[in-house]
Design an enzyme around this catalytic site. Structure first.
Site, mmCIF file in Angstrom:
data_model
loop_
_atom_site.group_PDB
_atom_site.id
_atom_site.type_symbol
_atom_site.label_atom_id
_atom_site.label_comp_id
_atom_site.label_asym_id
_atom_site.label_seq_id
_atom_site.Cartn_x
_atom_site.Cartn_y
_atom_site.Cartn_z
ATOM 1 N N THR A 100 -15.835 67.261 42.861
ATOM 2 C CA THR A 100 -14.463 67.440 42.631
ATOM 3 C C THR A 100 -13.990 67.188 41.343
ATOM 4 O O THR A 100 -14.958 66.734 40.563
ATOM 5 C CB THR A 100 -13.770 66.602 43.537
ATOM 6 O OG1 THR A 100 -13.577 65.357 43.056
ATOM 7 C CG2 THR A 100 -14.139 66.685 45.177
ATOM 8 N N CYS A 101 -12.723 67.356 40.903
ATOM 9 C CA CYS A 101 -12.418 67.017 39.588
ATOM 10 C C CYS A 101 -12.507 65.480 39.189
ATOM 11 O O CYS A 101 -12.636 65.087 38.031
ATOM 12 C CB CYS A 101 -10.945 67.479 39.139
ATOM 13 S SG CYS A 101 -9.792 66.661 40.041
ATOM 14 N N GLN A 156 -11.776 68.708 50.589
ATOM 15 C CA GLN A 156 -12.986 68.938 49.723
ATOM 16 C C GLN A 156 -13.974 68.389 50.474
ATOM 17 O O GLN A 156 -15.195 69.035 50.102
ATOM 18 C CB GLN A 156 -12.730 68.282 48.369
ATOM 19 C CG GLN A 156 -11.651 68.950 47.623
ATOM 20 C CD GLN A 156 -11.078 68.013 46.299
ATOM 21 O OE1 GLN A 156 -11.190 66.985 46.325
ATOM 22 N NE2 GLN A 156 -10.642 68.549 45.281
ATOM 23 N N HIS A 159 -18.570 53.840 51.937
ATOM 24 C CA HIS A 159 -17.819 54.925 50.866
ATOM 25 C C HIS A 159 -17.417 56.062 51.064
ATOM 26 O O HIS A 159 -16.232 56.219 50.851
ATOM 27 C CB HIS A 159 -18.920 54.809 49.632
ATOM 28 C CG HIS A 159 -18.513 55.778 48.507
ATOM 29 N ND1 HIS A 159 -17.581 55.084 47.557
ATOM 30 C CD2 HIS A 159 -18.980 56.873 48.130
ATOM 31 C CE1 HIS A 159 -17.371 55.943 46.661
ATOM 32 N NE2 HIS A 159 -17.967 57.092 46.853
ATOM 33 N N MET A 176 -3.801 73.869 43.077
ATOM 34 C CA MET A 176 -3.244 72.716 42.378
ATOM 35 C C MET A 176 -2.210 73.236 41.331
ATOM 36 O O MET A 176 -1.048 72.902 41.171
ATOM 37 C CB MET A 176 -4.259 72.092 41.297
ATOM 38 C CG MET A 176 -3.896 71.022 40.753
ATOM 39 S SD MET A 176 -3.548 69.618 41.486
ATOM 40 C CE MET A 176 -5.196 68.781 41.892
ATOM 41 N N SER A 177 -2.424 74.546 40.636
ATOM 42 C CA SER A 177 -1.443 75.006 39.801
ATOM 43 C C SER A 177 -0.033 75.287 40.665
ATOM 44 O O SER A 177 0.874 75.008 39.992
ATOM 45 C CB SER A 177 -1.789 76.449 39.247
ATOM 46 O OG SER A 177 -3.126 76.134 38.539
ATOM 47 N N ALA A 180 -4.020 79.879 38.624
ATOM 48 C CA ALA A 180 -3.049 80.527 39.848
ATOM 49 C C ALA A 180 -3.754 79.942 41.069
ATOM 50 O O ALA A 180 -3.729 80.325 42.200
ATOM 51 C CB ALA A 180 -3.206 81.874 39.889
ATOM 52 N N GLY A 181 -4.622 78.707 41.007
ATOM 53 C CA GLY A 181 -4.968 77.941 42.325
ATOM 54 C C GLY A 181 -4.095 77.130 42.994
ATOM 55 O O GLY A 181 -2.738 76.975 42.555
#
Length: 454
Positions: free
Chosen positions: A49-50, A120, A99, A193-194, A190-191
Site C-alpha cells: 500500500t502507500c 487492501q 501485527h 482516493m481521488s 481518477a481512482g
C-alpha cells in the site's frame, strides 16, 4: 513450519524509500510466484500500500526465511540489501499474527481506525490465492484477520468521525487557506482516493473541482459523479493555470508532474501561489518543484501529524479493539496448536467411520428389506454413537497439542488406536503431492499442510 512477517512502513521508512518498494498491481502475481519459489518458502502473501510493504510467509526455517525474503527483495527491486535492511522490521510467530490483526483493524495506520487498509488486506490475500501461493496457515490467518477487522469497525467506534489520508490532505489545505471557499482544486487521478478527496473538498466549500486523468473517459466518469470538470492528461497545463490547490493521487509508477510543467503554468498565473499535495506512493510530483517561487509542495509524510480532530476518541476506542484482537489471537494460537494433531484426529475419525460403514453393510445384508428411510436413521444413529465416543479423546488430543512435552503421550495414543498404518498411508500420499508440486513448471503452494509433531 514458522510464520514470519518482513516489511517496512511509514514509521520505519520515509516515502523516498517506500516508493522504491511498491509492487505494481499487474506485476504482483509474478512477484508472488517468484517469492514462493524461493528456498524454504511454503506460503506467501504480499501486502503493498502507500504506507507499507509487508511480506507474510510460512517457511521451514526462520533463518532461511529471513535470508531468502531479503534476497527476493534485493533481486526484484534491484537494490542492494544494505540500502533497505535498516528500514525493515521482522516479526515471527505470535508477533506476526498480532501485527496483522493490528493492521487490519486500522491500529497501525497513519490515521488510526481508517478502513481502507481492510480492503487492501482482502485484495492481498485474494491475489495470493489466485496464483496459489497460500495454503492452510495463511488462508486461516488472513480469514481471521479480515474477521477481526470487520468486528473492530462494527462493534466499536474506531472508524467513526471519518479520518483518512484524503481527509488529512483536505485538513492540510484548510490550514493553508483557512477554507476552500472560492478556490479551484485540481485532483490528479481518477481512482477511489481521488474521488474521496474531491468529495471532502466540495464539502469544505471548494468552488470548482477539476479532475485530470490519463484516461479522459475515467476522468469524465468521476467528474459526473461529483459534479466536477474533466480534463485529459494533455490538458494538464491549462488545468494547472486555473488551480489553487493540486492534490495528486494516481497509480503511476513514476513522476507524472514535472518541474518543467509547473514552471510553464507559473508563467501564466501572475504570481498566484500554487499548493501541491502529493498523496501518491510512488510520488506523482517531482520534489524539485519546491525550488520554484510561489510553489508549496507537501507529500504523504507531511500528513502524518495533520489530523488531530477525533483522534482522542479513536484512541479510547482502540482499547476495545485490542480486546477483540487478544481474543482472536488466542483463538488462532489454539488453532495452530491443534494443527499438529490434525493428522491423528483425521486418522481416528477415518478409522471409526470405516468401522461404521462396514457395520452398515452387514446390517443391510442381514436386513435386506429395510426402507431407505430406515437405512438413513440407522446410519445417522450409528454415526452419532461414534461422534459421542470420539468427542472426549479428540478434546484430550487438542489439549495435549498445546503441551510441548506431549510427544510420548501422542505416540501412545497412535499406538493404542492402531493408527500407524493409516498415518503412514496419508504421509505417503502427501509426499507424492509435494513431489508433484515441486517438479511442476510453476511451483504452487500446497493446499493443505499436515504436521505431525510427536
Amino acid at each position: 513450519m514458522h510464520l514470519m512477517t518482513i516489511g517496512l512502513n511509514y514509521k520505519t521508512a520515509p516515502v523516498a524509500v517506500r516508493e522504491q518498494f511498491a509492487f505494481a498491481q499487474d506485476s504482483l502475481p509474478l512477484a508472488l510466484k517468484q517469492l514462493r519459489q524461493s528456498k524454504g518458502i511454503l506460503e506467501c502473501v504480499i501486502l503493498s500500500t502507500c504506507n507499507r510493504m509487508e511480506i507474510y510467509v510460512v517457511c521451514d526455517q526462520l533463518h532461511t526465511g529471513r535470508y531468502y525474503i531479503k534476497t527476493f527483495l534485493e533481486q526484484w527491486f534491484g537494490l542492494p540489501k544494505e540500502q533497505f535492511v535498516p528500514h525493515l522490521y521482522i516479526l515471527e510467530a505470535e508477533q506476526a499474527v498480532r501485527h496483522l490483526f493490528k493492521v487490519t483493524c486500522g491500529l497501525d495506520s497513519m490515521v488510526i481506525g481508517e478502513t481502507q487498509i481492510l480492503g487492501q488486506v482482502r485484495q492481498g490475500i485474494a491475489a495470493a490465492q489466485e496464483v496459489k501461493t497460500t495454503g492452510t496457515i495463511l488462508n486461516k490467518l488472513f480469514l481471521q484477520a479480515v474477521t477481526v477487522g470487520k468486528k473492530a469497525h462494527s462493534e466499536t467506534a474506531i472508524g467513526q468521525n471519518a479520518v483518512s489520508v484524503s481527509y488529512a490532505a483536505v485538513e492540510l489545505g484548510k490550514r493553508i487557506f483557512g477554507d476552500f471557499t472560492g478556490k479551484t482544486v485540481l485532483v490528479f487521478g481518477a481512482g477511489e482516493m481521488s474521488e474521496l478527496t474531491a468529495k471532502h473538498l466540495q464539502g469544505n466549500g471548494a468552488a470548482k473541482v477539476l479532475v485530470v486523468n490519463r484516461s479522459r473517459e475515467r476522468a469524465e466518469r468521476v467528474a459526473r459523479r461529483i459534479q466536477a470538470e474533466a480534463y485529459s492528461f494533455d490538458q494538464l497545463d491549462s488545468a494547472l493555470v486555473r488551480a489553487d490547490v493540486v492534490i495528486a493521487s494516481t497509480g503511476a509508477e513514476g513522476i507524472v508532474l514535472s518541474k518543467e510543467q509547473v514552471a510553464r503554468a507559473l508563467l501564466q498565473r501572475r504570481s498566484r501561489p500554487l499548493f501541491l499535495i502529493d498523496i501518491a506512493v510512488p510520488r506523482d510530483i517531482d520534489p524539485a518543484v519546491n525550488d520554484l517561487a510561489d510553489v508549496y509542495l507537501y507529500d504523504i509524510d507531511n500528513l502524518q501529524g495533520i489530523v488531530t480532530a477525533n483522534m482522542e476518541e479513536r484512541e479510547r476506542e482502540a482499547a476495545k479493539v485490542w480486546t477483540l484482537i487478544t481474543a482472536e489471537l488466542d483463538a488462532f494460537n489454539t488453532w495452530m496448536d491443534t494443527l499438529g494433531v490434525v493428522p491423528l484426529i483425521t486418522a481416528l475419525r477415518e478409522k471409526a467411520l470405516q468401522a461404521q460403514g462396514e457395520a452398515m453393510q452387514r446390517i443391510e445384508r442381514k436386513l435386506p428389506d429395510l426402507s431407505e428411510r430406515e437405512r438413513r436413521v440407522i446410519s445417522k444413529q450409528t454415526k452419532s454413537i461414534i461422534n459421542q465416543l470420539l468427542r472426549d479423546p479428540i478434546q484430550r488430543l487438542k489439549e495435549l497439542a498445546a503441551d510441548p512435552d506431549s510427544g510420548e503421550a501422542l505416540a501412545l495414543f497412535e499406538h493404542f488406536f492402531a493408527l500407524e498404518e493409516l498415518l503412514a498411508a496419508h504421509e505417503a500420499e502427501e509426499q507424492q503431492q509435494v513431489q508433484k508440486v515441486a517438479t511442476a513448471p510453476q511451483k504452487a503452494a500446497i493446499g493443505e499442510v499436515k504436521v505431525r509433531t510427536y
